[in-house]
Scaffold this motif. Structure first.
Motif, mmCIF file in Angstrom:
data_model
loop_
_atom_site.group_PDB
_atom_site.id
_atom_site.type_symbol
_atom_site.label_atom_id
_atom_site.label_comp_id
_atom_site.label_asym_id
_atom_site.label_seq_id
_atom_site.Cartn_x
_atom_site.Cartn_y
_atom_site.Cartn_z
ATOM 1 N N CYS A 1 20.903 -35.130 8.551
ATOM 2 C CA CYS A 1 20.858 -34.043 7.566
ATOM 3 C C CYS A 1 19.786 -32.991 7.831
ATOM 4 C CB CYS A 1 20.645 -34.611 6.158
ATOM 5 S SG CYS A 1 21.851 -35.886 5.693
ATOM 6 N N HIS B 1 19.580 -28.958 6.929
ATOM 7 C CA HIS B 1 19.011 -28.745 5.601
ATOM 8 C C HIS B 1 17.481 -28.722 5.588
ATOM 9 C CE1 HIS B 1 22.892 -29.093 3.566
ATOM 10 N NE2 HIS B 1 23.158 -30.105 4.391
ATOM 11 N N MET C 1 29.651 -36.450 -6.314
ATOM 12 C CA MET C 1 29.841 -35.130 -5.717
ATOM 13 C C MET C 1 29.187 -35.056 -4.343
ATOM 14 S SD MET C 1 28.949 -31.411 -7.369
ATOM 15 C CE MET C 1 29.954 -31.832 -8.823
ATOM 16 N N PHE D 1 30.967 -34.430 -0.524
ATOM 17 C CA PHE D 1 30.530 -33.476 0.493
ATOM 18 C C PHE D 1 30.256 -34.182 1.814
ATOM 19 C CE2 PHE D 1 28.963 -30.677 -3.118
ATOM 20 C CZ PHE D 1 30.010 -29.764 -2.969
ATOM 21 N N ASN E 1 33.778 -35.729 3.244
ATOM 22 C CA ASN E 1 34.847 -34.810 3.637
ATOM 23 C C ASN E 1 34.342 -33.527 4.277
ATOM 24 O OD1 ASN E 1 36.739 -36.608 2.407
ATOM 25 N ND2 ASN E 1 36.203 -35.726 0.404
ATOM 26 N N GLY E 2 33.070 -33.224 4.107
ATOM 27 C CA GLY E 2 32.541 -31.995 4.666
ATOM 28 C C GLY E 2 32.929 -30.775 3.859
ATOM 29 N N THR E 3 32.463 -29.611 4.280
ATOM 30 C CA THR E 3 32.815 -28.334 3.658
ATOM 31 C C THR E 3 33.173 -27.357 4.760
ATOM 32 O OG1 THR E 3 30.534 -27.534 3.683
ATOM 33 C CG2 THR E 3 31.229 -28.781 1.736
ATOM 34 N N GLU E 4 33.246 -26.086 4.411
ATOM 35 C CA GLU E 4 33.603 -25.067 5.404
ATOM 36 C C GLU E 4 32.588 -25.001 6.529
ATOM 37 O OE1 GLU E 4 34.446 -20.232 5.615
ATOM 38 O OE2 GLU E 4 34.107 -21.239 3.687
ATOM 39 N N ASN E 5 31.310 -25.138 6.183
ATOM 40 C CA ASN E 5 30.239 -25.043 7.178
ATOM 41 C C ASN E 5 29.567 -26.376 7.475
ATOM 42 O OD1 ASN E 5 30.486 -22.169 7.339
ATOM 43 N ND2 ASN E 5 29.339 -22.002 5.414
ATOM 44 N N MET E 6 30.051 -27.440 6.855
ATOM 45 C CA MET E 6 29.420 -28.752 7.026
ATOM 46 C C MET E 6 30.435 -29.728 7.591
ATOM 47 S SD MET E 6 27.706 -31.128 4.073
ATOM 48 C CE MET E 6 27.342 -32.859 4.358
ATOM 49 N N ALA F 1 32.379 -33.260 8.429
ATOM 50 C CA ALA F 1 32.649 -34.496 7.691
ATOM 51 C C ALA F 1 32.042 -35.677 8.445
ATOM 52 C CB ALA F 1 34.153 -34.691 7.524
ATOM 53 N N SER G 1 24.130 -40.482 -0.423
ATOM 54 C CA SER G 1 24.533 -39.765 -1.638
ATOM 55 C C SER G 1 23.611 -40.100 -2.802
ATOM 56 C CB SER G 1 25.981 -40.107 -1.988
ATOM 57 O OG SER G 1 26.844 -39.824 -0.904
#
Length: 266
Positions: A191, A195, A216, A220, A223-228, A230, A244
């Motif tokens: 991470c 971050h 939540m 994240f 599954n990841g995000t647009e810029n992160m 999975a 988490s």
């Protein structure tokens, strides 16, 4: 003509006539216009230097230099900002022709040309004139260099993300335990590169949401995000759950608040 004490030398054409050498005139011949170097002149220089030094020390006490967080070699998302006298080189590296595949141009070629021109200046303009208007080559080179340095320094300061820089230096988590096995073995490895070393932001966002539930955060991470990316498949379910819960349990504070809390505890 007798030899000895009675001999009188009249002249010799083989010896050239010479004038008495010019000696520097004593400073006392110019009252009110000059003075002794020591101690008069040197004492004035010392007094001016002492006043400047005391004023500078008072300024540093009244406005101490801001310090950022402790250096962390694992925090690859941190973007350092050089000192003000290198900001023009920092800005040049942002331009298209001096960054990316052309990084060698901004890092080596452009500074090399500038310093090379400075070294060759005595040969590029060998005029003996001292007035700047009569030395167009040297004057032009100096004006161009000063203009480029001034403009790029101003542009670097004007367009730098100072808010993000301040957040990186001030936002901390009061209960972040770097010795915790979850942080040390999982978060530091997966991470902090995005971050930040203290999860306060880098190339990725800072994790400052106070209402972020473990479910939540797990979504994240899994599954990841647009810029992160999975992490499902890279980490086990137990590791994802541990990350988490750790992130969701962080409590946001600032350096000043944390320092005041430590002083109160003492």
């Amino acid at each position: 003509m007798k030899r000895g004490k009675g001999l009188t030398f009249v002249g010799d054409s083989r010896i050239q006539k010479y004038d008495k050498p010019k000696l520097n005139r004593d400073y006392s011949e110019f009252p009110g216009r000059t003075e002794e170097f020591f101690p008069d002149y040197l004492l004035k220089e010392w007094l001016v230097g002492a006043v400047f030094l005391i004023g500078f020390l008072c300024l540093t006490v009244a406005h101490p230099a801001p310090l950022e967080r402790m250096a962390d070699p694992t925090d690859t998302g941190y973007i350092p900002l050089p000192d003000w006298y290198f900001l023009f080189l920092y800005q040049i590296l942002k331009y298209t022709y001096a960054s990316g595949p052309f990084n060698i141009v901004g890092a080596m070629i452009i500074p090399g040309i500038a310093f090379g021109a400075l070294l060759l200046a005595p040969w590029l303009d060998g005029k003996k004139e001292r007035h700047w208007k009569k030395r167009p080559v040297a004057t032009g080179m100096m004006l161009i260099a000063v203009g480029i340095i001034f403009y790029t320094t101003w542009e670097s300061v004007a367009y730098h993300d100072w808010d993000q820089q301040a957040k990186q230096g001030q936002i901390v988590f009061s209960n972040l335990d770097a010795e915790d096995p979850v942080f040390n073995d999982l978060i530091r490895t997966n991470c902090t590169s995005c971050h930040g070393g203290e999860l306060a932001g880098g190339s990725g966002p800072n994790l400052i949401e106070p209402e972020l539930a473990p479910e939540m955060v797990e979504a994240f991470v899994r599954n990841g995000t647009e810029n992160m990316p999975a992490f499902e498949g890279q980490l086990t379910d137990e590791e994802i759950t541990a990350i988490s819960e750790y992130v969701a349990g962080l409590e946001l504070t600032t350096k000043d608040e944390a320092a005041n809390t430590e002083e109160s505890a003492e």
